[in-house]
Write an enzyme that holds these catalytic residues in place. Structure first.
Site, PDB file in Angstrom:
ATOM      1  N   GLY A  52       0.841  -1.190   0.000  1.00  0.00           N
ATOM      2  CA  GLY A  52       0.000   0.000   0.000  1.00  0.00           C
ATOM      3  C   GLY A  52       0.875   1.238   0.000  1.00  0.00           C
ATOM      4  O   GLY A  52       2.023   1.195   0.455  1.00  0.00           O
ATOM      5  N   THR A  53       0.346   2.333  -0.511  1.00  0.00           N
ATOM      6  CA  THR A  53       1.206   3.513  -0.653  1.00  0.00           C
ATOM      7  C   THR A  53       0.682   4.721   0.105  1.00  0.00           C
ATOM      8  O   THR A  53       0.705   4.739   1.321  1.00  0.00           O
ATOM      9  CB  THR A  53       1.429   3.838  -2.141  1.00  0.00           C
ATOM     10  OG1 THR A  53       0.163   3.872  -2.817  1.00  0.00           O
ATOM     11  CG2 THR A  53       2.283   2.776  -2.809  1.00  0.00           C
ATOM     12  N   THR A  54       0.190   5.727  -0.559  1.00  0.00           N
ATOM     13  CA  THR A  54       0.108   7.066   0.017  1.00  0.00           C
ATOM     14  C   THR A  54      -1.142   7.322   0.863  1.00  0.00           C
ATOM     15  O   THR A  54      -2.264   7.065   0.421  1.00  0.00           O
ATOM     16  CB  THR A  54       0.184   8.110  -1.108  1.00  0.00           C
ATOM     17  OG1 THR A  54       1.301   7.809  -1.936  1.00  0.00           O
ATOM     18  CG2 THR A  54       0.346   9.504  -0.547  1.00  0.00           C
TER      19      THR A  54
END
Length: 287
Positions: A52-54
């Site tokens: 998962g990122t931002t």
């Protein structure tokens, strides 16, 4: 489960003397804690796990807003287009995750149970400061897995019912806990999102403006970071947006989040780089 194991677990439940679910788990079944399993993945395998990122979060007048994009990546591939990375942790707080998605979701579930366990035993909510400290302990327990490349970094925010304000807490992989002020972001696109919030954020802004600023920040992050997904207009997949105020946790519906996303996308048609920050008029030299 064997009868002997079942009897031992039943006895552990009846003799528990702690309001911390993670402490109870450490004593009774430590193998169930995140990071406690024997893991030794090769670096190339770690890179292929969904990540998962931002996540962005900002305080506004009366609470906080947290928003996360919907993309999960595995190496250079898009692993999932509609993953959820922002969650309710209890009535007055929320948590976002960045890093290895599988471990991150396990963190969220354990943290939710931890807070519910405390509330049931003590008959009251844990303070926001206490919640932030409990999460730091869970992150620290994952240090062994983090050293092997399975890193999970959360961001935690909520409404402090004692002080009547929204507060934001960030973490590092060792369990270090830091209180942030005004706004913050984590993940691969965080540097771009934070730069966007620097120019758009204003102290004392209302809830709608704070949500718009976070949506703009996610758009800017997606514009420069390939691992961050912007609003997917064709599939109608929009960022997850949640607010926490004195009235409690509220997640915006897809329709509500979609309206903010559509407004941002429409504005970018005329201004591809987004709205410019307002500058105070400076006096000319010599005046």
């Amino acid at each position: 489960m064997a009868d002997t194991d079942a009897r031992l677990m039943a006895a552990a439940y009846l003799t528990a003397r702690t309001s911390s679910f993670s402490d109870f788990l450490t004593a009774s079944a430590p193998e169930l804690l995140p990071g406690a399993r024997s893991l030794n993945p090769r670096g190339d395998v770690t890179r292929e796990l969904p990540h998962g990122t931002t996540i962005v979060t900002a305080a506004f007048n009366g609470g906080i807003v947290m928003a996360g994009d919907r993309r999960a990546t595995a190496g250079n591939m898009i692993a999932q287009r509609d993953i959820e990375k922002v969650f309710r942790s209890d009535d007055y707080s929320c948590i976002g995750i960045s890093g290895v998605a599988g471990l991150g979701l396990e963190f969220v579930r354990l943290f939710q149970v931890e807070l519910e366990h405390y509330e049931k035993l003590e008959g009251r909510l844990l303070s926001l400061e206490g919640k932030a400290n409990r999460l730091a302990g869970l992150v620290r327990a994952n240090l062994g897995a983090a050293m092997q490349g399975l890193v999970v970094v959360p961001i935690f925010a909520g409404y402090d019912t004692d002080e009547g304000v929204g507060r934001i807490f960030s973490y590092d992989a060792t369990g270090g806990r830091y209180e942030e002020h005004r706004f913050y972001s984590i993940g691969s696109g965080s540097v771009f999102a934070r730069g966007s919030l620097k120019k758009l954020y204003a102290d004392g802004m209302n809830e709608q403006d704070a949500i718009t600023a976070c949506m703009q920040a996610l758009y800017d992050a997606a514009d420069d970071d390939s691992a961050t997904g912007g609003p997917d207009m064709s599939r109608r997949i929009f960022p997850i947006v949640a607010t926490v105020t004195a009235d409690g946790y509220k997640r915006l519906s897809d329709a509500e989040a979609g309206r903010y996303a559509e407004s941002v996308v429409a504005g970018r048609m005329n201004e591809p780089d987004g709205p410019a920050a307002s500058l105070h008029e400076a006096s000319s030299p010599g005046q």
